[in-house]
Design a protein around this motif. Sequence first.
Motif, mmCIF file in Angstrom:
data_model
loop_
_atom_site.group_PDB
_atom_site.id
_atom_site.type_symbol
_atom_site.label_atom_id
_atom_site.label_comp_id
_atom_site.label_asym_id
_atom_site.label_seq_id
_atom_site.Cartn_x
_atom_site.Cartn_y
_atom_site.Cartn_z
ATOM 1 N N ALA A 172 0.803 -1.221 0.000
ATOM 2 C CA ALA A 172 0.000 0.000 0.000
ATOM 3 C C ALA A 172 0.842 1.280 0.000
ATOM 4 C CB ALA A 172 -0.959 -0.015 1.188
ATOM 5 N N PRO A 173 1.921 1.411 0.811
ATOM 6 C CA PRO A 173 2.730 2.641 0.749
ATOM 7 C C PRO A 173 3.325 2.892 -0.631
ATOM 8 C CG PRO A 173 3.213 1.416 2.755
ATOM 9 C CD PRO A 173 2.364 0.524 1.913
ATOM 10 N N ASP A 174 3.804 1.828 -1.310
ATOM 11 C CA ASP A 174 4.368 2.012 -2.658
ATOM 12 C C ASP A 174 3.283 2.405 -3.655
ATOM 13 O OD1 ASP A 174 6.878 1.272 -1.698
ATOM 14 O OD2 ASP A 174 6.514 -0.865 -2.108
ATOM 15 N N VAL A 175 2.107 1.793 -3.533
ATOM 16 C CA VAL A 175 1.006 2.141 -4.433
ATOM 17 C C VAL A 175 0.612 3.606 -4.236
ATOM 18 C CG1 VAL A 175 -1.428 1.698 -4.949
ATOM 19 C CG2 VAL A 175 0.131 -0.210 -4.585
ATOM 20 N N TYR A 176 0.584 4.059 -2.988
ATOM 21 C CA TYR A 176 0.219 5.449 -2.713
ATOM 22 C C TYR A 176 1.229 6.417 -3.329
ATOM 23 C CZ TYR A 176 -0.824 9.690 -0.089
ATOM 24 O OH TYR A 176 -1.128 10.995 0.256
ATOM 25 N N GLN A 177 2.502 6.086 -3.254
ATOM 26 C CA GLN A 177 3.529 6.974 -3.805
ATOM 27 C C GLN A 177 3.562 6.959 -5.328
ATOM 28 O OE1 GLN A 177 7.349 7.543 -1.367
ATOM 29 N NE2 GLN A 177 6.852 5.390 -0.988
ATOM 30 N N GLU A 178 3.394 5.778 -5.928
ATOM 31 C CA GLU A 178 3.585 5.652 -7.371
ATOM 32 C C GLU A 178 2.305 5.809 -8.186
ATOM 33 O OE1 GLU A 178 5.499 1.924 -8.021
ATOM 34 O OE2 GLU A 178 7.193 2.385 -6.699
ATOM 35 N N ILE A 179 1.155 5.435 -7.607
ATOM 36 C CA ILE A 179 -0.100 5.477 -8.357
ATOM 37 C C ILE A 179 -1.097 6.443 -7.741
ATOM 38 C CG2 ILE A 179 -2.071 4.101 -9.148
ATOM 39 C CD1 ILE A 179 -0.260 1.680 -9.238
ATOM 40 N N GLY A 180 -1.204 6.435 -6.418
ATOM 41 C CA GLY A 180 -2.164 7.288 -5.744
ATOM 42 C C GLY A 180 -3.361 6.495 -5.246
#
Length: 294
Positions: free
Chosen positions: A126-134
């Motif tokens: 989830a943290p990577d998705v938030y940073q890269e995709i939103g």
Amino acid sequence: MTFIATTLTTLISILVVLVGPKMAEEKYRTPIRAIALLVGLIAAAASVFKTLAIVPAGKVGVVEVFGTVMPRALGPGVHPVNPLGKVVQFSTRLRDIKETVTATSQEGLSLSIDVSLQYKLDPTTAPDVYQEIGKDETDILISRFRAIIREIVAAYDARSIYTDKRQEIAQRLRQEMRASLTPLGFEVEAALLRDVALPENLQAAIEEKLQAEQESQRMEFVLQKERQEAERKKIEAQGIADFQSIVSQGLTSQFLQWKSIEATQNLANSNNSKVVIMGGGVSDSGPPPVILQP
């Protein structure tokens, strides 16, 4: 900012409770203290609440503090957090994307295909998705979904897509979507090929051909059954012929004479009325027949 505002409000309320009444008339001191104390308690509760994050079931939380995203996602439950940060929640439940895609078959025919993609977020990513995709990943997933289904359909002819290759296409779609979405942090549960719409004339021709093939297969089954029945009868007839041949070889004159004597003896020993004729006819070279009557 909310935490700072509530903290300042709490401090001001405490100051009013301690100092404010001294500057007011006697009759206003008690109401001022009561109002200031109530406001202070509410502000203090709000400040404390900002230090806790509540993540409901089926979601994870991502903490961002001044643009920095914390590397660990928060699971369902209550968690202490930095009051100056914010918690962004992501759903980890299974989602279903339904699309109608226009694709071109191997021979260049335009097909309308109804497909579904069932997927969910991997909580640890989830943290990577938030940073890269939103927060909204739908546009990215749909774009990849459409591109992959068009690429797969282009490798098959229209008849195969409409008839016997649908399961194979769905399996390839699932595999390629997994390969595409797993690095982004999503788990693909299923990719379904719900319906395939062909041009009406082509669909009618395919259905007519399928009907002819089914009729041909039915006739082949009937012929195969008849061939098996003929083979069975042939084997049965051969068995009867072999039996008769074996029996005829064993029917010698001595065997028949012995059987005749045995039958005559059984008949003579019975209590029924009878006439027993023994021996051959008058043309026989042996003795004349003997007639016995009790």
